[in-house]
Each structure stands twice: as C-alpha cells, then as structure tokens.
Design an enzyme around this catalytic site. Structure first.
Site, PDB file in Angstrom:
ATOM      1  CE  LYS A 158      39.108 -19.911  51.256  1.00 18.38           C
ATOM      2  NZ  LYS A 158      38.013 -18.731  51.247  1.00 18.38           N
TER       3      LYS A 158
HETATM    4  N1  PMP Z   1      33.884 -17.905  46.770  1.00 20.82           N
HETATM    5  C1  PMP Z   1      34.832 -17.281  47.582  1.00 20.82           C
HETATM    6  C2  PMP Z   1      35.316 -15.917  47.191  1.00 20.82           C
HETATM    7  C3  PMP Z   1      34.784 -17.909  48.997  1.00 20.82           C
HETATM    8  O1  PMP Z   1      35.871 -17.184  49.761  1.00 20.82           O
HETATM    9  C4  PMP Z   1      34.393 -19.009  49.162  1.00 20.82           C
HETATM   10  C5  PMP Z   1      34.536 -19.607  50.819  1.00 20.82           C
HETATM   11  N2  PMP Z   1      35.771 -20.593  50.674  1.00 20.82           N
HETATM   12  C6  PMP Z   1      33.707 -19.676  48.453  1.00 20.82           C
HETATM   13  C7  PMP Z   1      33.306 -19.097  47.008  1.00 20.82           C
HETATM   14  C8  PMP Z   1      32.939 -20.956  48.597  1.00 20.82           C
HETATM   15  O2  PMP Z   1      34.085 -22.122  48.776  1.00 20.82           O
HETATM   16  P1  PMP Z   1      33.933 -23.350  49.728  1.00 20.82           P
HETATM   17  O3  PMP Z   1      32.857 -24.183  49.439  1.00 20.82           O
HETATM   18  O4  PMP Z   1      35.185 -23.940  49.060  1.00 20.82           O
HETATM   19  O5  PMP Z   1      34.081 -22.732  50.944  1.00 20.82           O
END
Ligand code: PMP
Length: 312
Positions: A158
């Site tokens: 991320k």
């Molecule tokens: N994909 C992306 C590109 C994101 O930014 C997020 C948000 N964090 C998600 C998927 C979903 O991930 P999560 O369920 O861990 O928030």
C-alpha cells in the site's frame, strides 16, 4: 477537517496534530516513497465501546509494504496494536473513526532512491462516519487507466506513490458522471476499484481476482471471504474477464472505509436487478454487525478501546 484538537502518534511520541509537522522537501512527499494503512474503528453506543477492526491484519500488511520499500517499522505488531488502542483512548472517541498509520522516507534532500534514507512513522486518527451508503448501488465504469503492474511497482504493497494510479481512475470516473472506477490490469483482466477490492456473484458463487492480478490483498476482502465460506457460499479466486462483469448477477466492492459497497450498473449495463442483490445484502449485514461487536463468531477481528463489557 479540523484536526487541531486531535492527538496523533508521530516521531515516537503522542502529540497534537498541529505540532507534528513535516518539511517541504520531505522525500515521501516529493517521491511518493511511503506506505500506509487505513483502519476502522466502530462505535457501539450500547456497549459504550469503540471496536478497532482487524488491527493485526493491517499491521502485518504494513510490515510487508515497509519491507518492500526497504523500511523497517521500529515496533512489533503487538506494540503497534497497543499504541493504536492508546491513541484511540487518548482521543476519547465516541464515534466511528478511521486511523491512518503511515511510514515514509523522511530525508529532506534531493535524490530519488530507497536505500540510506531515514524513515518516519506516524498514526493519525480522524472521526469518520459512513463513507458510502450500503443500501445504494453504485454506478461504475471500466477505467481507461490500467492498474499498475507488479513489474512496475507492487500493488500488494500500500504505497503512497501508487495512489496516483487510483486518483487518475477515480477522477476520470467522477468527472464522467460515475461513482467509481474498476481498473483492468495491463493484460485486460479485472483488477480492482480505485481503493476497493471487487467481487462478483454468479449462480450463487462468489468470484474475486486472485492475489496475482495486481490487487491489494484487502483485509475486508479476506473478512468477506471468511463470512461467505462460513455461510456455505463458495468463494473462487481466479483471473476475471471484463465481460464476466456484464454477466454477473451481483457485483460489489469491499474496503476498510466502505465495508461492502454494492454496484448497480457497470459501463451503463444493469447488474442483476440494479438494486442490492441478496448475497451482497446478506454478507453486508453480517459484516456491519461483526464490526460493531454483534457477531460472536467474528469477535476475534476486534480490539476493544475502552475494555467495557459487552451486554448479554
Ligand atoms: N485496493 C486498494 C487499491 C485499496 O486502496 C484498498 C483500501 N485499503 C483496498 C483494495 C481494500 O483493502 P482493505 O479492505 O484492506 O481496506
């Protein structure tokens, strides 16, 4: 957003938001060399408890993102969890919140690189209500922007700089009259939304792109898969074609901010009946109860802030 009264964790200390500054030349700002998490806290007024959701999963992922960027988090996952609870407590939140832990390259000099640059770690909490209405089906489009490929910069991390890819897709979607975008990978397979994972339902089964499809390995994605499987719904992780989105009975996004966000149209084609489908609704209702401490089967996802006892 007025954060003047908010306590944050920055540079090894709890301090006021206004007192935690970064300089204009900061590497992470100039080159996007940072990584972060988004963590939810849900207030349950009856229990008088703020439940922090999937802390361990988020911090495990942050450790991996940091490692990919040649950074080392100076705390163990257990220490990070304890720190996050302490931060929520110091802010005495009695509302839904969103926490933003981040670690970024902190040098204030010129020169793009990952090695030999000091890091800075911070956690910023903000009050944060409903992000998307779980009862409203979104109108989404396939983006003309492709999801960054793992050979360019790994989407499973991320990484702050990678969100330019998301922002281009999101703004294109909104300015063209849609609510959100779905990005395809370089090879034309479905990846994910700008900040959400994607699921489709067909003939009673749940499908989602597998982790080799240039997606972030979402914490909510994993939680929804667990809810589905424990309710007898088969989940298949595999590469998905664009045309399969048009043939789906139901489509929905998952993410920390939104939980489950149902999709009503894709590229102007109605998904199912155009309203929230039965499997989406069921998973969403269980998830919404789980994050407020109302589903004992998923209690292990939650960390209490105040330690109050749940009423029987
Ligand atoms: N994909 C992306 C590109 C994101 O930014 C997020 C948000 N964090 C998600 C998927 C979903 O991930 P999560 O369920 O861990 O928030």
């Amino acid at each position: 957003m007025d954060l003047s009264a908010t306590t944050v964790f920055s540079g090894g200390e709890f301090r006021r938001y206004d007192e935690a500054k970064v300089g204009l030349l900061t590497h992470g700002l100039q080159y996007g060399t940072g990584c972060f998490e988004g963590i939810r806290g849900y207030w349950n007024a009856e229990d008088r408890e703020l439940y922090l959701v999937l802390l361990r999963e988020h911090y495990d992922r942050l450790k991996i993102s940091a490692k990919i960027l040649l950074m080392e988090l100076p705390y163990s996952v257990d220490e990070l969890i304890a720190m996050t609870v302490e931060l929520a407590k110091r802010n005495a939140f009695e509302t839904d919140i969103y926490m933003r832990p981040c670690i970024f390259k902190a040098a204030e000099d010129i020169g793009v690189r990952l090695h030999n640059v000091p890091d800075h770690f911070a956690i910023i909490p903000v009050p944060f209500g409903t992000y998307l209405d779980p009862n409203k089906a979104l109108n989404v489009c396939t983006s003309s922007w492709r999801r960054a490929d793992d050979t360019m910069a790994p989407p499973r991390a991320k990484i702050t700089g990678l969100y330019v890819n998301s922002a281009l897709a999101k703004s294109e979607a909104i300015t063209n009259g849609f609510d959100e975008a779905i990005l395809l990978s370089h090879d034309g397979h479905v990846a994910e939304g700008s900040a959400e994972n994607l699921f489709l339902v067909r003939h009673g089964k749940l499908y989602t792109p597998d982790p080799s499809q240039n997606v972030l390995e979402g914490c909510t994605r994993r939680a929804i898969m667990t809810i589905a499987e424990s309710n007898g719904i088969e989940v298949v992780e595999r590469s998905i074609d664009r045309g399969e989105l048009y043939a789906a009975d139901e489509l929905f996004f998952t993410g920390t901010a939104a939980g489950i966000a149902p999709i009503g149209t894709i590229d102007r084609r109605t998904v199912g009946t155009g309203t929230v489908g039965p499997i989406t609704r069921k998973l969403s209702e269980i998830y919404q109860r789980a994050v407020r401490g109302q589903e004992p089967a998923f209690a292990s996802w939650l960390t209490r802030t105040y330690g109050a006892k749940v009423s029987a």
